[in-house]
Design a protein around this motif. Structure first.
Motif, PDB file in Angstrom:
ATOM      1  N   ARG A   1       0.888  -1.079   0.011  1.00 24.34           N
ATOM      2  CA  ARG A   1       0.113   0.204  -0.063  1.00 24.34           C
ATOM      3  C   ARG A   1       0.509   1.027   0.133  1.00 24.34           C
ATOM      4  O   ARG A   1       1.707   1.674   1.378  1.00 24.34           O
ATOM      5  CB  ARG A   1      -0.598   0.341   1.407  1.00 24.34           C
ATOM      6  CG  ARG A   1      -2.033  -0.491   1.459  1.00 24.34           C
ATOM      7  CD  ARG A   1      -2.822  -0.849   2.010  1.00 24.34           C
ATOM      8  NE  ARG A   1      -3.971  -2.107   2.758  1.00 24.34           N
ATOM      9  CZ  ARG A   1      -4.530  -2.738   2.304  1.00 24.34           C
ATOM     10  NH1 ARG A   1      -4.822  -2.134   0.272  1.00 24.34           N
ATOM     11  NH2 ARG A   1      -5.338  -4.057   2.670  1.00 24.34           N
TER      12      ARG A   1
ATOM     13  N   MET B   1     -13.821  -9.757   6.115  1.00 23.95           N
ATOM     14  CA  MET B   1     -13.401  -8.283   6.158  1.00 23.95           C
ATOM     15  C   MET B   1     -14.639  -7.239   5.184  1.00 23.95           C
ATOM     16  O   MET B   1     -15.969  -7.819   5.248  1.00 23.95           O
ATOM     17  CB  MET B   1     -12.555  -8.607   5.276  1.00 23.95           C
ATOM     18  CG  MET B   1     -11.259  -8.745   6.205  1.00 23.95           C
ATOM     19  SD  MET B   1      -9.409  -8.178   5.257  1.00 23.95           S
ATOM     20  CE  MET B   1      -8.568  -8.524   6.504  1.00 23.95           C
ATOM     21  N   GLY B   2     -13.872  -6.282   4.787  1.00 24.63           N
ATOM     22  CA  GLY B   2     -15.243  -5.337   3.700  1.00 24.63           C
ATOM     23  C   GLY B   2     -14.742  -3.827   4.199  1.00 24.63           C
ATOM     24  O   GLY B   2     -15.212  -3.382   3.418  1.00 24.63           O
ATOM     25  N   ARG B   3     -14.621  -3.498   5.002  1.00 29.26           N
ATOM     26  CA  ARG B   3     -13.967  -2.307   5.003  1.00 29.26           C
ATOM     27  C   ARG B   3     -15.286  -1.474   5.178  1.00 29.26           C
ATOM     28  O   ARG B   3     -15.520  -1.389   5.914  1.00 29.26           O
ATOM     29  CB  ARG B   3     -12.762  -1.203   3.524  1.00 29.26           C
ATOM     30  CG  ARG B   3     -12.056  -0.338   4.459  1.00 29.26           C
ATOM     31  CD  ARG B   3     -11.003   0.424   3.150  1.00 29.26           C
ATOM     32  NE  ARG B   3     -10.399  -0.197   2.690  1.00 29.26           N
ATOM     33  CZ  ARG B   3      -8.792  -1.050   2.730  1.00 29.26           C
ATOM     34  NH1 ARG B   3      -8.449  -0.311   3.257  1.00 29.26           N
ATOM     35  NH2 ARG B   3      -8.059  -1.776   2.042  1.00 29.26           N
TER      36      ARG B   3
ATOM     37  N   HIS C   1      -7.305 -11.588   8.773  1.00 28.66           N
ATOM     38  CA  HIS C   1      -6.313 -12.002   6.769  1.00 28.66           C
ATOM     39  C   HIS C   1      -6.585 -13.693   5.950  1.00 28.66           C
ATOM     40  O   HIS C   1      -6.525 -14.034   5.724  1.00 28.66           O
ATOM     41  CB  HIS C   1      -5.419 -12.090   7.519  1.00 28.66           C
ATOM     42  CG  HIS C   1      -4.689  -9.871   7.538  1.00 28.66           C
ATOM     43  ND1 HIS C   1      -5.307  -9.291   8.375  1.00 28.66           N
ATOM     44  CD2 HIS C   1      -4.431  -9.291   6.008  1.00 28.66           C
ATOM     45  CE1 HIS C   1      -5.354  -8.555   8.084  1.00 28.66           C
ATOM     46  NE2 HIS C   1      -4.758  -7.969   6.845  1.00 28.66           N
TER      47      HIS C   1
ATOM     48  N   ARG D   1      -7.665 -13.273   3.028  1.00 28.02           N
ATOM     49  CA  ARG D   1      -6.996 -12.943   1.674  1.00 28.02           C
ATOM     50  C   ARG D   1      -6.801 -14.331   1.092  1.00 28.02           C
ATOM     51  O   ARG D   1      -6.064 -14.061   0.140  1.00 28.02           O
ATOM     52  CB  ARG D   1      -6.396 -12.032   2.255  1.00 28.02           C
ATOM     53  CG  ARG D   1      -7.290 -10.939   2.481  1.00 28.02           C
ATOM     54  CD  ARG D   1      -7.442  -9.516   2.230  1.00 28.02           C
ATOM     55  NE  ARG D   1      -5.617  -9.300   1.829  1.00 28.02           N
ATOM     56  CZ  ARG D   1      -5.045  -7.906   2.114  1.00 28.02           C
ATOM     57  NH1 ARG D   1      -5.877  -7.518   3.390  1.00 28.02           N
ATOM     58  NH2 ARG D   1      -4.215  -7.526   2.410  1.00 28.02           N
TER      59      ARG D   1
ATOM     60  N   GLU E   1     -17.184  -6.076   9.110  1.00 29.00           N
ATOM     61  CA  GLU E   1     -15.758  -4.464   9.996  1.00 29.00           C
ATOM     62  C   GLU E   1     -16.253  -3.431   9.769  1.00 29.00           C
ATOM     63  O   GLU E   1     -15.492  -2.801  11.421  1.00 29.00           O
ATOM     64  CB  GLU E   1     -14.307  -4.848   9.544  1.00 29.00           C
ATOM     65  CG  GLU E   1     -13.880  -4.602   7.676  1.00 29.00           C
ATOM     66  CD  GLU E   1     -12.270  -4.692   7.498  1.00 29.00           C
ATOM     67  OE1 GLU E   1     -12.031  -4.677   8.918  1.00 29.00           O
ATOM     68  OE2 GLU E   1     -12.429  -4.795   6.008  1.00 29.00           O
TER      69      GLU E   1
ATOM     70  N   ILE F   1     -11.071  -8.125  -2.707  1.00 32.68           N
ATOM     71  CA  ILE F   1     -12.119  -8.576  -1.871  1.00 32.68           C
ATOM     72  C   ILE F   1     -13.198  -8.358  -1.486  1.00 32.68           C
ATOM     73  O   ILE F   1     -14.509  -9.056  -1.465  1.00 32.68           O
ATOM     74  CB  ILE F   1     -11.556 -10.455  -0.662  1.00 32.68           C
ATOM     75  CG1 ILE F   1     -11.190  -9.685   0.425  1.00 32.68           C
ATOM     76  CG2 ILE F   1      -9.847 -10.929  -1.060  1.00 32.68           C
ATOM     77  CD1 ILE F   1     -11.036  -9.867   1.792  1.00 32.68           C
ATOM     78  N   ASP F   2     -13.239  -7.021  -1.254  1.00 34.43           N
ATOM     79  CA  ASP F   2     -14.225  -6.260  -0.577  1.00 34.43           C
ATOM     80  C   ASP F   2     -15.729  -6.094  -1.844  1.00 34.43           C
ATOM     81  O   ASP F   2     -16.143  -5.600  -1.819  1.00 34.43           O
ATOM     82  CB  ASP F   2     -13.772  -4.855  -0.814  1.00 34.43           C
ATOM     83  CG  ASP F   2     -12.780  -5.282   0.608  1.00 34.43           C
ATOM     84  OD1 ASP F   2     -12.399  -6.028   1.151  1.00 34.43           O
ATOM     85  OD2 ASP F   2     -12.150  -3.741   1.030  1.00 34.43           O
TER      86      ASP F   2
END
Ligand code: F6P
Length: 326
Positions: free
Chosen positions: A77, A174-176, A256, A259, A227, A131-132
């Motif tokens: 990132r 996950m998924g922000r 994780h 992922r 999340e 993945i999101d």
């Protein structure tokens, strides 16, 4: 006599890794080879572009990676690439390497970087991987299907133990900022409740739903907690214990694990098709475009449109998950 390549392209992976990235790299390299295109693998995302970390990739370099999760090119990132100076240094390094074009495999932030390069005259194609599934313009991004399957396998296992002990399990996904993974896995796992960033749900409402499930005679309860939902599974579990909803509670944060792993057949297929299409697009003179799955075909959408729009989850699925949880 050496045959000069028609073109030299760089390929990099950026942002969070997603299962299927390797399948995509392989498709780019081999499609390139079939078209007399030299492919340079750029390591460590945009940071590697700035630092000149690249090497030519041939057919054998990408052998045996189709089924592997993660990315052989590594990913970062990159903060320095947000700055104009980072972008300028990257373009300078691309010119030094004789790179005519770049393929960026990654999520929303990576596509912002791709657009910045495009606006400065670099030929670039983006490939959505996250993945999101929060990238506008494509039905699905590389990695989503594998992550969903990972969640499904985990929840199936958790349900076995949950029903044996009559417990409620809070499973954090996950998924922000997107509830996509949570809602879709809620449907495929038969969750009693799904908590997502798109819908505010109070602890009282959650307690009531879980208690009602208990009263209806259920012997377990699965609550998927995205999340970004505003709830932490661990805190929520304590609150449910305090409120005495019938079930005792346990928590699993999948983290994780979602992922990693070998990409599903679907992810391998989407990744291969998009990698193939990206090289084809560059050969046809496309730039500033992202490969996108639309209907049954892989097409192009302008990256400018992708980053200007927010992908919203179809909330009909959220309602459907509730109906199916009775
Ligand atoms: O964007 C993919 C994602 O896995 C998100 O779902 C999550 O919020 C984030 O990346 C985690 O990032 P990191 O791997 O940097 O902790």
């Amino acid at each position: 006599m050496d045959i000069q390549p028609a073109m030299t392209i760089g390929v990099l992976t950026s942002g969070g890794d997603a299962p299927g990235m390797n399948a995509c790299i392989r498709a780019v390299v081999r499609t390139g080879m079939a078209n007399n295109v030299r492919v340079l693998g750029v390591y460590n995302g945009y940071e590697g572009l700035i630092d000149g970390e690249y090497r030519p990739l041939g057919a054998r370099d990408v052998g045996g990676i189709l089924q592997r999760g993660g990315t052989i090119l590594q990913t970062r990132r990159s903060k320095c690439f947000i700055e104009k100076t980072g972008q300028r240094d990257a373009i300078r390094k691309m010119n030094e390497a004789g790179m005519d074009a770049l393929i960026v495999i990654g999520g929303d932030g990576s596509l912002h970087g791709a657009q910045a390069l495009h606006e400065q005259g670099v030929r670039v194609i983006g490939i959505p991987a996250s993945i999101d599934n929060d990238i506008w313009g494509t039905n699905i991004a590389i990695g989503v299907d594998t992550a969903m399957n990972t969640i499904m396998e985990a929840v199936d296992k958790l349900r076995d133990t949950a029903s044996s002990h009559s417990r409620a399990f809070l499973v954090e996904t996950m998924g922000r900022n997107s509830g996509y993974l949570a809602i879709m896995s809620g449907i495929v796992c038969g969750a009693e409740m799904v908590l997502v960033p798109e819908v505010q749900t109070t602890a009282d409402e959650i307690a009531e739903t879980v208690e009602n499930a208990y009263k209806r005679g259920k012997n377990h309860s699965i609550i998927i907690v995205a999340e970004g939902s505003g709830h932490r599974a661990t805190e929520l579990a304590k609150e449910l214990e305090d409120k005495d909803v019938g079930f005792r509670t346990r928590v699993t944060v999948l983290g994780h694990i979602q992922r990693g792993g070998s990409p599903t057949a679907y992810d391998r297929l989407v990744a291969s098709r998009m990698g193939f299409k990206a090289v084809e697009g560059l050969l046809q003179g496309q730039s500033g475009m992202m490969t996108a799955l639309k209907g049954r075909g892989v097409d192009f959408v302008p990256i400018a449109d992708v980053i200007a729009n927010e992908r919203k989850v179809n909330m009909e699925y959220f309602e459907m998950a509730k109906v199916l949880a009775r």
